[in-house]
Design a protein around this motif. Structure first.
Motif, short mmCIF file in Angstrom:
data_model
loop_
_atom_site.label_atom_id
_atom_site.label_comp_id
_atom_site.label_asym_id
_atom_site.label_seq_id
_atom_site.Cartn_x
_atom_site.Cartn_y
_atom_site.Cartn_z
N VAL A 192 96.42 17.88 16.06
CA VAL A 192 96.60 17.75 17.58
C VAL A 192 96.65 19.29 18.11
O VAL A 192 95.44 19.07 19.31
N ALA A 193 97.49 20.68 17.55
CA ALA A 193 98.20 21.41 18.30
C ALA A 193 96.27 21.76 17.99
O ALA A 193 95.54 22.79 19.39
N VAL A 194 95.37 21.63 17.17
CA VAL A 194 94.68 22.34 17.00
C VAL A 194 93.22 22.13 18.06
O VAL A 194 92.31 22.52 18.60
N ALA A 195 93.33 20.79 17.90
CA ALA A 195 92.62 20.15 18.90
C ALA A 195 92.47 20.28 19.95
O ALA A 195 91.60 20.70 21.09
N ALA A 196 93.45 20.60 20.77
CA ALA A 196 94.01 21.56 22.26
C ALA A 196 93.37 22.58 22.24
O ALA A 196 92.93 22.73 23.72
N VAL A 197 93.90 23.38 20.99
CA VAL A 197 92.99 24.58 21.63
C VAL A 197 91.60 24.85 21.56
O VAL A 197 90.99 25.65 22.52
N ALA A 198 90.95 23.66 20.54
CA ALA A 198 89.41 24.29 20.45
C ALA A 198 88.79 23.50 21.80
O ALA A 198 88.68 24.04 22.05
N ALA A 199 89.47 22.35 22.58
CA ALA A 199 89.22 21.68 23.54
C ALA A 199 88.60 22.95 25.09
O ALA A 199 88.67 22.96 25.82
N ALA A 200 90.30 23.85 24.41
CA ALA A 200 90.13 24.84 25.59
C ALA A 200 89.57 25.73 25.44
O ALA A 200 88.71 26.16 26.90
N LEU A 201 89.33 26.36 24.31
CA LEU A 201 88.27 27.48 23.84
C LEU A 201 86.71 27.40 24.58
O LEU A 201 85.75 27.70 24.87
N LEU A 202 86.53 25.84 24.19
CA LEU A 202 85.26 25.59 24.29
C LEU A 202 85.09 24.87 25.89
O LEU A 202 84.49 25.63 26.84
N ALA A 203 85.70 24.53 26.54
CA ALA A 203 86.02 24.33 27.97
C ALA A 203 85.74 26.01 28.49
O ALA A 203 85.17 25.98 29.55
N GLY A 204 86.67 26.95 28.20
CA GLY A 204 86.61 28.18 28.78
C GLY A 204 84.89 29.16 28.22
O GLY A 204 85.36 29.91 28.65
N ARG A 205 84.68 28.33 27.59
CA ARG A 205 83.19 28.86 26.68
C ARG A 205 83.53 29.89 25.95
O ARG A 205 82.55 30.99 25.72
N TYR A 206 84.90 30.02 25.44
CA TYR A 206 85.67 31.16 24.38
C TYR A 206 84.56 31.08 22.88
O TYR A 206 83.84 31.60 22.62
N ALA A 207 84.11 29.39 22.62
CA ALA A 207 83.24 29.02 21.21
C ALA A 207 82.51 30.10 21.09
O ALA A 207 81.76 30.72 20.52
N ASP A 208 81.73 30.65 22.34
CA ASP A 208 80.26 30.65 22.86
C ASP A 208 80.02 32.26 22.25
O ASP A 208 78.86 32.59 22.19
N ALA A 209 81.07 33.53 22.12
CA ALA A 209 81.42 34.54 21.92
C ALA A 209 82.04 34.74 20.80
O ALA A 209 82.05 35.90 19.92
N GLY A 210 81.66 33.43 19.56
CA GLY A 210 82.36 33.96 18.17
C GLY A 210 83.85 33.51 18.29
O GLY A 210 83.92 33.84 17.38
#
Length: 222
Positions: A192-210
């Motif tokens: 649950v916590a991983v999904a929440a953090v992943a969603a926040a990273l994706l929403a902030g477009r941090y995932a695009d930075a690797g």
């Protein structure tokens, strides 16, 4: 740190450092006998050893302590024992250790004794003095380095559950896991916590930075 007991096999007087990555101060533990060593082991590791070889080093400017799985006798080919000796004792030599303590936690005495013979030979080759070596099960230990051969087979009862070293470590939070498997399980990510953090990273477009969005990536390096 952990001071060497005067009653053990060597006349060395030194200390073992209980290292931590937290702001807690360094702990100094004065050892006066085998029970103290057995109480210090889980404090050093952060969990209670079960099927492990525990190494404590002495004499180096920066002593260190380590553990490896104790392989069952059926799996102990000569190459396995050599690899285990290299993993434990080569770092001890490189760090400048002069003396070691070896603790073998096992319900298979023959497996522990075979590993000890291999480690003792390697210690002699590297110039490391074995202060003592204990074969430990859940209720008793044996002194594998006792000068009297008969005494090496004598099973001595012990119980360190209420030992001051252990109680202090429990209170301070240094000893929180019953076993190594419990420690490993504590590193499993909360989905649950991983999904929440992943969603926040994706929403902030941090995932695009690797930036990794999976908890498993971080755990692979623990």
């Amino acid at each position: 740190m952990l001071s060497r007991p005067p009653g053990l096999a060597s006349d060395l007087r030194t200390t073992v450092v209980v290292m931590t990555t937290t702001p807690r101060p360094t702990t100094r533990l004065t050892v006066r006998g085998s029970d103290d060593l057995l109480a210090a082991a889980p404090v050093l590791l952060g969990f209670w050893p079960e099927q492990d070889v525990v190494l404590m080093t002495f004499g180096a400017r920066h002593p260190f302590h380590a553990r490896v799985d104790l392989p069952p006798l059926a799996a102990q080919r000569p190459a396995v024992r050599r690899e285990l000796a290299d993993m434990l004792l080569d770092p001890a030599r490189r760090h400048g250790a002069t003396h070691v303590v070896l603790l073998y936690y096992s319900d298979e005495p023959a497996a522990a004794e075979a590993v000890h013979r291999s480690l003792r030979r390697t210690c002699r080759r590297l110039g490391l003095v074995v202060i003592t070596a204990l074969l430990v099960d859940r209720t008793h230990y044996r002194d594998l380095e006792h000068p009297d051969p008969d005494e090496r087979h004598r099973r001595c009862p012990y119980d360190v559950a209420a030992h001051p070293f252990v109680l202090e470590a429990l209170v301070s939070g240094r000893l929180v896991h019953r076993s190594r498997s419990d420690l490993v399980a504590s590193l499993e990510p909360d989905p649950v916590a991983v999904a929440a953090v992943a969603a926040a990273l994706l929403a902030g477009r941090y995932a695009d930075a690797g930036v990794p969005t999976s908890g498993q990536i971080g755990r692979a390096h623990v």
